[in-house]
Design a protein around this motif. Structure first.
Motif, mmCIF file in Angstrom:
data_model
loop_
_atom_site.group_PDB
_atom_site.id
_atom_site.type_symbol
_atom_site.label_atom_id
_atom_site.label_comp_id
_atom_site.label_asym_id
_atom_site.label_seq_id
_atom_site.Cartn_x
_atom_site.Cartn_y
_atom_site.Cartn_z
ATOM 1 N N SER A 192 -46.372 31.053 4.097
ATOM 2 C CA SER A 192 -48.346 31.286 4.562
ATOM 3 C C SER A 192 -48.307 29.616 4.326
ATOM 4 O O SER A 192 -47.605 29.111 4.229
ATOM 5 N N GLU A 230 -52.981 31.555 4.261
ATOM 6 C CA GLU A 230 -52.701 32.550 5.394
ATOM 7 C C GLU A 230 -51.762 32.513 5.495
ATOM 8 O O GLU A 230 -50.518 31.910 5.255
ATOM 9 N N THR A 281 -48.258 35.536 7.177
ATOM 10 C CA THR A 281 -48.121 35.587 8.189
ATOM 11 C C THR A 281 -46.903 36.636 7.435
ATOM 12 O O THR A 281 -46.008 35.932 6.714
ATOM 13 N N GLY A 337 -49.385 45.155 5.493
ATOM 14 C CA GLY A 337 -51.012 44.222 5.703
ATOM 15 C C GLY A 337 -51.540 44.598 4.407
ATOM 16 O O GLY A 337 -52.723 43.689 3.905
ATOM 17 N N GLN A 338 -51.847 46.061 3.900
ATOM 18 C CA GLN A 338 -53.201 45.954 3.070
ATOM 19 C C GLN A 338 -52.575 45.678 1.819
ATOM 20 O O GLN A 338 -53.451 45.428 0.359
ATOM 21 N N GLU A 349 -52.734 41.735 1.693
ATOM 22 C CA GLU A 349 -54.035 40.803 1.315
ATOM 23 C C GLU A 349 -54.431 41.510 0.139
ATOM 24 O O GLU A 349 -55.627 40.809 -0.365
ATOM 25 N N VAL A 362 -54.595 35.365 -1.668
ATOM 26 C CA VAL A 362 -54.272 35.497 -0.235
ATOM 27 C C VAL A 362 -55.731 35.605 0.474
ATOM 28 O O VAL A 362 -56.984 36.064 -0.348
ATOM 29 N N LYS A 363 -55.787 34.463 1.742
ATOM 30 C CA LYS A 363 -57.516 34.718 2.094
ATOM 31 C C LYS A 363 -57.225 35.492 3.151
ATOM 32 O O LYS A 363 -58.171 35.907 3.366
ATOM 33 N N TYR A 364 -55.942 35.626 4.426
ATOM 34 C CA TYR A 364 -56.389 35.769 5.317
ATOM 35 C C TYR A 364 -54.748 36.303 5.598
ATOM 36 O O TYR A 364 -53.363 35.730 5.167
ATOM 37 N N VAL A 365 -54.849 37.698 6.677
ATOM 38 C CA VAL A 365 -52.896 38.068 6.469
ATOM 39 C C VAL A 365 -53.131 38.343 7.947
ATOM 40 O O VAL A 365 -53.964 39.034 8.544
ATOM 41 N N ILE A 366 -51.854 37.677 8.874
ATOM 42 C CA ILE A 366 -51.400 37.805 9.744
ATOM 43 C C ILE A 366 -50.173 38.503 9.740
ATOM 44 O O ILE A 366 -49.082 37.927 9.821
ATOM 45 N N ASN A 367 -50.600 39.568 10.504
ATOM 46 C CA ASN A 367 -49.428 40.913 10.054
ATOM 47 C C ASN A 367 -48.679 40.599 11.947
ATOM 48 O O ASN A 367 -49.045 41.537 13.161
#
Length: 105
Positions: free
Chosen positions: A64, A68, A70, A85-86, A89, A94-99
């Protein structure tokens, strides 16, 4: 309106305004203090992924930076990638997920 009443009303308005400003500042400070660090956030996401019966068998790596998250690793199916990913989230903070998970199929 007499001068004394006018001064009293102005003083009351100033006190209420100051009180509101102080309360808003205290709420902002509390929210900042409650925000998890990146290390805590990554650990929370990893724990959530490991708690899932279909994902716990995979060695997924979570990092993180500025909230964000990852996720790296390999899973058997694309559905598992999407599920990871779900889950990430939904973790608070968590603001954003990079999968970056790679499915084998």
């Amino acid at each position: 309106m007499n001068k004394l009443l006018a001064r009293t009303l102005i003083a009351a308005a100033l006190v209420v305004g100051t009180s509101f400003t102080a309360t808003a500042a205290m709420a902002a400070d509390a929210a900042a203090a409650a925000a998890p660090t990146d290390e805590q956030l990554a650990a929370s996401v990893k724990a959530a992924l490991d708690a899932d019966a279909t994902l716990k068998a995979f060695n997924l790596v979570v990092t993180s930076k500025k909230a964000e998250v990852t996720i790296d690793g390999t899973v058997d199916h694309g559905e598992q990638m999407a599920q990871a990913g779900q889950i990430a989230e939904k973790v608070p903070g968590v603001k954003y997920v990079i999968n970056n998970i790679n499915p084998k199929d």
